[in-house]
Design an enzyme around this catalytic site. Structure first.
Site, PDB file in Angstrom:
ATOM      1  N   HIS A   1     -11.031  -7.964 -39.679  1.00  9.33           N
ATOM      2  CA  HIS A   1     -12.015  -7.961 -38.603  1.00  9.33           C
ATOM      3  C   HIS A   1     -13.448  -7.993 -39.128  1.00  9.33           C
ATOM      4  O   HIS A   1     -14.365  -8.337 -38.403  1.00  9.33           O
ATOM      5  CB  HIS A   1     -11.742  -6.822 -37.627  1.00  9.33           C
ATOM      6  CG  HIS A   1     -10.593  -7.173 -36.737  1.00  9.33           C
ATOM      7  ND1 HIS A   1      -9.294  -6.980 -37.123  1.00  9.33           N
ATOM      8  CD2 HIS A   1     -10.547  -7.810 -35.548  1.00  9.33           C
ATOM      9  CE1 HIS A   1      -8.499  -7.441 -36.175  1.00  9.33           C
ATOM     10  NE2 HIS A   1      -9.227  -7.948 -35.205  1.00  9.33           N
TER      11      HIS A   1
ATOM     12  N   GLU B   1       1.771 -14.999 -30.076  1.00  6.88           N
ATOM     13  CA  GLU B   1       1.425 -14.673 -31.457  1.00  6.88           C
ATOM     14  C   GLU B   1       2.618 -14.132 -32.231  1.00  6.88           C
ATOM     15  O   GLU B   1       2.466 -13.629 -33.338  1.00  6.88           O
ATOM     16  CB  GLU B   1       0.217 -13.719 -31.520  1.00  6.88           C
ATOM     17  CG  GLU B   1       0.293 -12.505 -30.645  1.00  6.88           C
ATOM     18  CD  GLU B   1      -0.978 -11.658 -30.677  1.00  6.88           C
ATOM     19  OE1 GLU B   1      -1.856 -11.877 -31.516  1.00  6.88           O
ATOM     20  OE2 GLU B   1      -1.066 -10.751 -29.839  1.00  6.88           O
TER      21      GLU B   1
ATOM     22  N   ASP C   1      -2.064 -13.697 -35.945  1.00  6.20           N
ATOM     23  CA  ASP C   1      -0.790 -12.982 -36.030  1.00  6.20           C
ATOM     24  C   ASP C   1       0.379 -13.952 -36.109  1.00  6.20           C
ATOM     25  O   ASP C   1       1.365 -13.682 -36.793  1.00  6.20           O
ATOM     26  CB  ASP C   1      -0.628 -12.036 -34.832  1.00  6.20           C
ATOM     27  CG  ASP C   1      -1.368 -10.737 -35.068  1.00  6.20           C
ATOM     28  OD1 ASP C   1      -1.280 -10.207 -36.190  1.00  6.20           O
ATOM     29  OD2 ASP C   1      -2.063 -10.267 -34.153  1.00  6.20           O
TER      30      ASP C   1
ATOM     31  N   CYS D   1      -6.780 -18.940 -29.415  1.00 11.92           N
ATOM     32  CA  CYS D   1      -7.893 -18.002 -29.594  1.00 11.92           C
ATOM     33  C   CYS D   1      -7.917 -17.400 -30.993  1.00 11.92           C
ATOM     34  O   CYS D   1      -8.805 -16.623 -31.320  1.00 11.92           O
ATOM     35  CB  CYS D   1      -7.885 -16.907 -28.537  1.00 11.92           C
ATOM     36  SG  CYS D   1      -6.453 -15.841 -28.639  1.00 11.92           S
TER      37      CYS D   1
HETATM   38  C1  PEP Z   1      -4.627 -13.483 -33.235  1.00 12.27           C
HETATM   39  O1  PEP Z   1      -3.714 -12.763 -33.653  1.00 12.27           O
HETATM   40  O2  PEP Z   1      -4.755 -14.699 -33.530  1.00 12.27           O
HETATM   41  C2  PEP Z   1      -5.663 -12.919 -32.347  1.00 12.27           C
HETATM   42  C3  PEP Z   1      -6.548 -13.677 -31.755  1.00 12.27           C
HETATM   43  O3  PEP Z   1      -5.682 -11.561 -32.195  1.00 12.27           O
HETATM   44  P1  PEP Z   1      -6.278 -10.519 -33.294  1.00 12.27           P
HETATM   45  O4  PEP Z   1      -6.921 -11.316 -34.368  1.00 12.27           O
HETATM   46  O5  PEP Z   1      -7.206  -9.635 -32.572  1.00 12.27           O
HETATM   47  O6  PEP Z   1      -5.021  -9.834 -33.720  1.00 12.27           O
HETATM   48 MG    MG Z   2      -3.355 -10.855 -32.710  1.00  9.82          MG
END
Ligand code: PEP
Ligand code: MG
Length: 543
Positions: free
Chosen positions: A188, A429, A453, A500
Site C-alpha cells: 500500500h 480477485e 489479489d 480496479c
Molecule cells: C486488488 O486486489 O486488486 C485490489 C484492488 O484490492 P487491494 O489492492 O486493496 O487488495
Molecule cells: Mg484486493
C-alpha cells in the site's frame, strides 16, 4: 554523494530535503543522566510541542474527516495533561536518573497495560491512546519522524518500511517522495505513492543510521535511484528533468475534459482509486470520471476503536457530494492480511493473506458489517454511490450479503431513516470467483477485477513478500485469460466489468483490455490522464 538503487513504484523525479521516519523500538535506549531537572525540562518542552502537533492534526482532521473523527486528537491533548502520567515520568527520572525517552517508553507501557487490564471496553481502548501519545513524545525527544513531517517543509520520507496505518496518518502535503528499505511493489506504500503522484523507491539497501534529517537527496523514479548529498551537476540535471516532467504534465492537462474514447469510437469509463476522503481532491484534479474503488478500510486504520456509523456516514456522504452525481464505488472493509488493526483482535495467523479477512470478517461479525452498510445506504441518498464486496469466492457469500443488506434496509424502514438501495457489485480477485463468474454475473450489477489479489492467488505468490517480486507477474497468461473470461461472463448477463487492481494502469495492456471489452478502468489518480491518452491513441480495428 552516495547513491543507492531500489525498485521504483512511481516514475517521477524530485530534489529535496530528507526526513527520516525512525521506528521508536530501535530508538529508545536506557541511558544514565546526571541532571534530572534538565531532563524534566525536556519532557515539558516535548509535551508542549506534542500538544501543538495534536492541535494541528485536529484542525486538519476536522477539515478532512469531520468532527467525530477529529475528536481523538483532542482526547490525546487532554491525556498529555494527566497528572498521574506526568508525575510518574518525573518521579522515575528523579529517582532512577535515566533519560527522558526511556522513561516515557516505560511509563507508556505501564499505563497501557493498566488500561488494557480494565473491564470497561472504553477504558481498555485507552491503552492504545497512551501508547500513541508516549510514542509521539519519544519521537519529539529523539528528534525523529513525525515532528519533522507535520511542522516542517515538504520532504523526502526515508523509512525502514511503512505500514498502511502509518501512511494513512501522514500529512500528505508534506511528502515529496518515499524511499523505503523494505516493502513490495504491490504494497500500500506503492499504492499511496501512485495516488499522490510522487516518486517512490522500495527495497533500497540503506543503513538508516547513516541518513540524517535535513540531508539533500535526489529521488529518480525513472532510474530507480536515490542519491544523498548530490553534487551540483546532478542537482542541475535534476532541476532540468523536473521541468521537463512538468511540461509533459501540461500536455496531459490538455486531455482534461476530453472523453476516454478510442479512435474507433469505443468508450471506456475511466475512474480513480482512493483510500481516504481527502484523496477526492486528487480525483478531481486529474479529471477522473468517477471513483471506481474507495478502499473504505482506511477509515478503520490508524485509530483505536471502530468508526461509528455516524462517522462513516459523514465520510461517505462527503465523498458522494463532492463527486456531485459522478459514480462512487465504495468497497466494504477489507481488513486483515497486511491491513492489521489492533481493536479487531484478529489474532495471529500463519497465513493471513489466505486468512480471516475482508468479507469473511463481515459475514462472521455482522454487527461490524451492518454499521458500515447502514452508513453506506444512508449516504447513497446524497449521490451516486455503488457498493462493492471484496474477496468473494462463491454465490452463497453473495446470498448471505444480500440477506444482511435486506435486514439493514428493513431496520432503516422501521426507524423511518432515509436511504437508497444502491447498485451492488463484487470484486473478482480469487480464482474461485473467476470460475463461477458466469453464475455471479446473474446475481450482481457489476464486476470489478482486483488484479493485485487475483495475481497473488492465481500464481500462489504472497504480494507482500519482497523476495517474490521477480516472480509476481500480472502479465501471466493465466491472469490475462481470467480477465477475458470474467468480462465475457459479465457481458453474457448484460453486466459491466472493470479492473480496479494496479494492472488497470499498465499502459502496455490498455489496448488489450479495450479489445477484450473491459468496460471500466479504475486507476491511481496520477495515472488517469496517461490512460486517457492511451485509450484515445488506441484503434481497436487496427492490427
Ligand atoms: C486488488 O486486489 O486488486 C485490489 C484492488 O484490492 P487491494 O489492492 O486493496 O487488495
Ligand atoms: Mg484486493
Amino acid at each position: 554523494m552516495r547513491q543507492f538503487t531500489g525498485k521504483s513504484v512511481y516514475k517521477g523525479i524530485v530534489l529535496g530535503k530528507v526526513s527520516v521516519l525512525r521506528k521508536q523500538d530501535d530508538q529508545v535506549r536506557r541511558k544514565k543522566i546526571e541532571d534530572a531537572e534538565a531532563e524534566i525540562k525536556k519532557v515539558e518542552a516535548a509535551t508542549d510541542k506534542a500538544k501543538e502537533q495534536l492541535q494541528k492534526l485536529y484542525e486538519k482532521a476536522l477539515k478532512e474527516v469531520g468532527e467525530a473523527n477529529a475528536a481523538i486528537f483532542e482526547v490525546h491533548q487532554m491525556m498529555l495533561e494527566d497528572d498521574d502520567y506526568l508525575d510518574s515520568i518525573y518521579n522515575m527520572i528523579r529517582t532512577q536518573l535515566v533519560n527522558a525517552s526511556y522513561v516515557v517508553a516505560v511509563t507508556g507501557d505501564n499505563f497501557a497495560q493498566m488500561f488494557a487490564g480494565m473491564d470497561d471496553d472504553y477504558m481498555k481502548a485507552r491503552a492504545a491512546d497512551i501508547k500513541d501519545i508516549s510514542n509521539r513524545l519519544i519521537r519529539i525527544l529523539e528528534g525523529s519522524g513525525e515532528a519533522e513531517l507535520s511542522s516542517g517543509q515538504p520532504s523526502i520520507i526515508v523509512a525502514d518500511d511503512l505500514s498502511p496505518s502509518e501512511t494513512v496518518q501522514m500529512d500528505k502535503d508534506k511528502i515529496l517522495a518515499l524511499v523505503t528499505v523494505h516493502g513490495s511493489t504491490n504494497s500500500h506504500t506503492a499504492i499511496l505513492a501512485r495516488t499522490m503522484n510522487i516518486p517512490a523507491l522500495i527495497g533500497v539497501p540503506l543503513n538508516l543510521e547513516e541518513i540524517q534529517d535535513g540531508m539533500t537527496a535526489v529521488v529518480d523514479g525513472f532510474k530507480g535511484e536515490v542519491t544523498f548529498e548530490p553534487d551540483e551537476e546532478l542537482c542541475a540535471q535534476t532541476r532540468i528533468k523536473v521541468e521537463e516532467e512538468q511540461e509533459k504534465r501540461c500536455l496531459l492537462e490538455s486531455l482534461k475534459g476530453q472523453e476516454s474514447i478510442t479512435a474507433d469510437g469505443r468508450k471506456v469509463h475511466l475512474y480513480a482509486n482512493i483510500g481516504s476522503v481527502s484523496d477526492v481532491g486528487y480525483v478531481l484534479e486529474n479529471d477522473a470520471e468517477g471513483i471506481g474503488l474507495f478502499r473504505s478500510e482506511f477509515l478503520y486504520l490508524g485509530r483505536d476503536s471502530f468508526p461509528t456509523e455516524e462517522e462513516q456516514f459523514h465520510a461517505y456522504k462527503q465523498v458522494a457530494q463532492t463527486m456531485a452525481g459522478k459514480k462512487v464505488i465504495i468497497r466494504t472493509l477489507d481488513i486483515g492480511a497486511d491491513k492489521q488493526v489492533d481493536y479487531f483482535n484478529l489474532g495471529k495467523e500463519d497465513n493471513p493473506a489466505m486468512g480471516y479477512r475482508a468479507i469473511r470478517i463481515c459475514l462472521k461479525q455482522p454487527d461490524i458489517f451492518k454499521a458500515q452498510l447502514r452508513a453506506l445506504l444512508r449516504a447513497a441518498v446524497f449521490g451516486n454511490i455503488s457498493i462493492m464486496y471484496p474477496m468473494i469466492t462463491s454465490e452463497e457469500e453473495v446470498e448471505k450479503i444480500y440477506e444482511i443488506v435486506g435486514a439493514v434496509e428493513n431496520e432503516l424502514d422501521e426507524q423511518g431513516i432515509p436511504y437508497r438501495h444502491p447498485e451492488q457489485g463484487v470484486m473478482i480477485e480469487t480464482p474461485a470467483a473467476v470460475m463461477v463468474s458466469d453464475e455471479l454475473a446473474g446475481m450482481v450489477d457489476f464486476f470489478s477485477i482486483g488484479t493485485n489479489d487475483l495475481t497473488q492467488y492465481t500464481l500462489a505468490i504472497d504480494r507482500q513478500n519482497e523476495k517474490l517480486d521477480d516472480f509476481y507477474n500480472p502479465h501471466h497468461k493465466a491472469v490475462l485469460r481470467m480477465i477475458r473470461l470474467v468480462v465475457e461472463n459479465a457481458h453474457k448477463h448484460g453486466k459491466w466489468a472493470g479492473i480496479c487492481g494496479e494492472l488497470g494502469a499498465d499502459l502496455s495492456l490498455t489496448k488489450e483490455f479495450v479489445c477484450m471489452g473491459v468496460d471500466e478502468l479504475s486507476v491511481a489518480p496520477s495515472m488517469v490522464l496517461k490512460i486517457r491518452k492511451a485509450i484515445r491513441d488506441t484503434d481497436t480495428s487496427a492490427k
